[in-house]
Scaffold this active site. Structure first.
Site, PDB file in Angstrom:
ATOM      1  N   HIS A 186       0.886  -1.353   0.066  1.00 51.73           N
ATOM      2  CA  HIS A 186       0.069   0.041   0.015  1.00 51.73           C
ATOM      3  C   HIS A 186       0.842   1.452   0.056  1.00 51.73           C
ATOM      4  O   HIS A 186       2.090   1.128   0.406  1.00 51.73           O
ATOM      5  CB  HIS A 186      -0.929  -0.069   1.377  1.00 51.73           C
ATOM      6  CG  HIS A 186      -0.383   0.150   2.592  1.00 51.73           C
ATOM      7  ND1 HIS A 186      -0.159   1.352   3.253  1.00 51.73           N
ATOM      8  CD2 HIS A 186       0.124  -0.676   3.519  1.00 51.73           C
ATOM      9  CE1 HIS A 186       0.359   1.280   4.306  1.00 51.73           C
ATOM     10  NE2 HIS A 186       0.488   0.039   4.499  1.00 51.73           N
ATOM     11  N   CYS A 201       4.129  -4.148   6.533  1.00 49.77           N
ATOM     12  CA  CYS A 201       3.474  -4.179   5.171  1.00 49.77           C
ATOM     13  C   CYS A 201       4.799  -3.674   4.209  1.00 49.77           C
ATOM     14  O   CYS A 201       5.821  -3.082   4.765  1.00 49.77           O
ATOM     15  CB  CYS A 201       2.391  -3.138   5.478  1.00 49.77           C
ATOM     16  SG  CYS A 201       0.752  -3.603   5.679  1.00 49.77           S
TER      17      CYS A 201
END
Length: 231
Positions: A186, A201
């Site tokens: 992301h 992440c």
């Protein structure tokens, strides 16, 4: 995922998992430190990287140049000191640049899976390939810090949400593509070289995350390998 109710439950579960991952990324930056007159242990290397006279002596101009680099990439304290963190970022940038357009030279990312997103933790690079053909990248990424490492291995994109937002902390995570529990590709609004890293992440620049969104789909393979420096 089955029906809508099940998808909703998964989405809420993922929100709870990943909300803390980006919370730290939006925290207010630390107060800027005063510019130091002291030469650091990596003074010559840092000066050379910045295109300055590599004499190993700290000047006012050297300090300003080092400090500007530190401020740009969120290195704190941004006092212009040529220390190990600053040099580590520069060294990583140099190694990333040397890869060129052949990121899978070692053949570690599978070439028999068709469309696959590769993540090299050691070089903090990611790219998309189709067989042996490079489709996009390589691009710099920001993966998990020490204690929150991005997990290695072969995975699959299993859930995507272009406008993912944490309902707990109200933190946006644009172009989220989840591949391992709460770990996802992301975009974030910080430098890809901002230490110490994410909480698991694979952070990306907006343009790269947007491109990944257009190139990947649910069920596509993701392969993560290597080890991030400092973990």
């Amino acid at each position: 995922m089955g029906d809508i109710r099940r998808r909703g439950a998964v989405a809420l579960g993922l929100t709870a998992l990943v909300a803390p991952l980006t919370l730290a990324l939006t925290a207010a930056p630390a107060q800027a430190a005063s510019c130091t007159a002291k030469a650091g242990p990596y003074q010559k290397k840092v000066e050379k990287f910045l295109g300055r006279k590599a004499d190993g002596k700290q000047s006012t101009a050297d300090c300003k140049a080092i400090r500007a680099f530190q401020t740009k990439h969120g290195i704190t304290p941004d006092a212009g000191y040529a220390g190990p963190i600053t040099w580590g970022v520069m060294d990583l940038m140099t190694k990333q640049k040397a890869v060129g357009k052949n990121p899978n030279r070692s053949g570690k990312c599978p070439t028999n899976k068709g469309r696959i997103a590769c993540v090299d933790l050691s070089l903090q690079l990611s790219w998309i390939q189709d067989g042996k053909k490079l489709v996009y990248g390589p691009v710099p990424v920001r993966t998990g810090r020490d204690g929150y490492e991005t997990r290695t291995g072969l995975k699959k994109v299993y859930w995507r949400n272009i406008d993912h937002v944490s309902t707990i902390y109200h933190v946006p995570m644009p172009y989220s593509q989840f591949f391992d529990g709460g770990q996802a590709f992301h975009s974030v609004g910080v430098s890809m070289w901002n230490p110490p890293g994410s909480h698991g992440c694979v952070n990306m620049r907006k343009a790269d995350a947007k491109k990944y969104w257009s190139l990947l789909k649910k069920g596509d393979d993701v392969y993560v390998y290597g080890r991030k420096p400092g973990t």
